[in-house]
Design a protein around this motif. Sequence first.
Motif, mmCIF file in Angstrom:
data_model
loop_
_atom_site.group_PDB
_atom_site.id
_atom_site.type_symbol
_atom_site.label_atom_id
_atom_site.label_comp_id
_atom_site.label_asym_id
_atom_site.label_seq_id
_atom_site.Cartn_x
_atom_site.Cartn_y
_atom_site.Cartn_z
ATOM 1 N N ALA A 28 10.038 -34.832 -2.230
ATOM 2 C CA ALA A 28 8.780 -35.284 -1.629
ATOM 3 C C ALA A 28 8.298 -34.374 -0.509
ATOM 4 C CB ALA A 28 8.947 -36.708 -1.097
ATOM 5 N N LEU A 29 6.976 -34.437 -0.290
ATOM 6 C CA LEU A 29 6.303 -33.788 0.840
ATOM 7 C C LEU A 29 5.706 -34.874 1.738
ATOM 8 C CD1 LEU A 29 4.221 -31.020 -0.993
ATOM 9 C CD2 LEU A 29 6.078 -30.596 0.631
ATOM 10 N N ARG A 30 5.450 -34.495 2.989
ATOM 11 C CA ARG A 30 4.809 -35.432 3.912
ATOM 12 C C ARG A 30 3.291 -35.210 3.973
ATOM 13 N NH1 ARG A 30 8.967 -37.950 6.342
ATOM 14 N NH2 ARG A 30 10.943 -36.821 6.418
ATOM 15 N N THR A 31 2.805 -34.369 3.073
ATOM 16 C CA THR A 31 1.358 -34.144 2.964
ATOM 17 C C THR A 31 0.922 -34.491 1.553
ATOM 18 O OG1 THR A 31 1.761 -31.825 2.375
ATOM 19 C CG2 THR A 31 1.319 -32.310 4.695
ATOM 20 N N ALA A 32 -0.342 -34.852 1.403
ATOM 21 C CA ALA A 32 -0.881 -35.208 0.089
ATOM 22 C C ALA A 32 -1.425 -33.959 -0.581
ATOM 23 C CB ALA A 32 -1.983 -36.251 0.246
ATOM 24 N N GLN A 33 -0.771 -33.517 -1.651
ATOM 25 C CA GLN A 33 -1.219 -32.347 -2.403
ATOM 26 C C GLN A 33 -0.516 -32.319 -3.747
ATOM 27 O OE1 GLN A 33 0.564 -29.573 0.616
ATOM 28 N NE2 GLN A 33 1.379 -28.552 -1.201
ATOM 29 N N PRO A 34 -1.128 -31.695 -4.745
ATOM 30 C CA PRO A 34 -0.469 -31.588 -6.050
ATOM 31 C C PRO A 34 0.810 -30.752 -5.929
ATOM 32 C CG PRO A 34 -2.815 -31.097 -6.221
ATOM 33 C CD PRO A 34 -2.492 -31.132 -4.767
ATOM 34 N N LEU A 35 1.831 -31.138 -6.650
ATOM 35 C CA LEU A 35 3.080 -30.383 -6.664
ATOM 36 C C LEU A 35 3.007 -29.329 -7.763
ATOM 37 C CD1 LEU A 35 5.529 -33.355 -6.154
ATOM 38 C CD2 LEU A 35 5.024 -31.538 -4.522
ATOM 39 N N GLY A 36 3.357 -28.096 -7.418
ATOM 40 C CA GLY A 36 3.236 -26.992 -8.359
ATOM 41 C C GLY A 36 4.418 -26.863 -9.301
ATOM 42 N N ASP A 37 4.367 -25.806 -10.113
ATOM 43 C CA ASP A 37 5.407 -25.567 -11.115
ATOM 44 C C ASP A 37 6.771 -25.348 -10.488
ATOM 45 O OD1 ASP A 37 3.522 -25.804 -13.079
ATOM 46 O OD2 ASP A 37 3.235 -23.642 -13.351
ATOM 47 N N ARG A 38 6.805 -24.689 -9.310
ATOM 48 C CA ARG A 38 8.101 -24.439 -8.682
ATOM 49 C C ARG A 38 8.808 -25.751 -8.360
ATOM 50 N NH1 ARG A 38 9.514 -22.361 -2.536
ATOM 51 N NH2 ARG A 38 11.777 -22.577 -2.769
ATOM 52 N N ALA A 39 8.063 -26.686 -7.781
ATOM 53 C CA ALA A 39 8.661 -27.964 -7.403
ATOM 54 C C ALA A 39 9.114 -28.743 -8.636
ATOM 55 C CB ALA A 39 7.677 -28.783 -6.581
ATOM 56 N N LEU A 40 8.239 -28.864 -9.603
ATOM 57 C CA LEU A 40 8.579 -29.636 -10.799
ATOM 58 C C LEU A 40 9.698 -28.976 -11.593
ATOM 59 C CD1 LEU A 40 4.982 -30.656 -11.922
ATOM 60 C CD2 LEU A 40 6.767 -32.187 -11.074
ATOM 61 N N GLY A 41 9.590 -27.655 -11.778
ATOM 62 C CA GLY A 41 10.622 -26.943 -12.531
ATOM 63 C C GLY A 41 11.967 -26.987 -11.833
ATOM 64 N N GLY A 42 11.956 -26.831 -10.506
ATOM 65 C CA GLY A 42 13.211 -26.865 -9.753
ATOM 66 C C GLY A 42 13.862 -28.230 -9.801
ATOM 67 N N ALA A 43 13.059 -29.277 -9.716
ATOM 68 C CA ALA A 43 13.613 -30.633 -9.767
ATOM 69 C C ALA A 43 14.208 -30.937 -11.134
ATOM 70 C CB ALA A 43 12.524 -31.650 -9.427
#
Length: 274
Positions: free
Chosen positions: A119-134
């Motif tokens: 999670a982030l503490r700001t509202a923004q779309p999560l990119g490929d790095r975040a999704l792919g890494g998770a």
Amino acid sequence: MAADAVATAEIRGALAGLRRATGLPVAFGGAVGPGAAQIRISELSGTATGALRSLVVTSGTGLGGRAVALGRACAVPDYSSSRRISHEYDAPVAAEGLRSVLAVPLVVRHRVRGVLYGALRTAQPLGDRALGGAVAAAREVERALAVRDEARGLLAALRPAVPEPGAGQEHVREAHAALRALAPRIADPELRAELLAACDLLTAPAPQGSPALAPRELDVLTWVATGATNAAVADRLGLRPETVKGYLRAAMRKLGAHTRGEAVTAARRAGVLP
């Protein structure tokens, strides 16, 4: 709800790696209780409060419950305002100050074992790095759980009784080979030692002065004893065929054998193979 202790331990170890791989400052997760469609959040990394600890998430509710129900990763750019999820858990999520959140279910043999969140503490779309890494972090946990399940299953199958000599020897030899191949993949030192101790139960006591084979020499010879070719042994142990040949030659030399068959016979006589 009693959580899956093995999954909980693997989730705990995965959170720091998830944060590194995704660049997300907050990660958390929890395991599924046996026979229940609920996840208890027990492991936190990078959180500022304890608001999420012990939160019980039901399948189909919130982001994690949605990920469990769908069997795939899910993400929202702003948790509190998202129309894609239900909002039973808005209060603890808001108390931790989380906005953009992703969740990945841990699925082993078609059964959900837990969920990883980032999670982030700001509202923004999560990119490929975040999704792919998770997702990559989740796959690592799933592989570790699958290996541990396989190890526990083999041990459980061996515990009821040690077969009499000559009874079901082929089954014993296959089990011995499987245990030897599995042991190096076990990260948990206690479980690895338990596996190797089970291997020893399947072999006769070694006579005094028996040759000492290196672990990999014994691994190779164990599979050769089942009739496997060098190529098959290499594939099973994750080695190159040339490396398998080298280990086999070293074992034959120590055993005073000139052929593969002689080496297996000598190893059984020495009590290192069943």
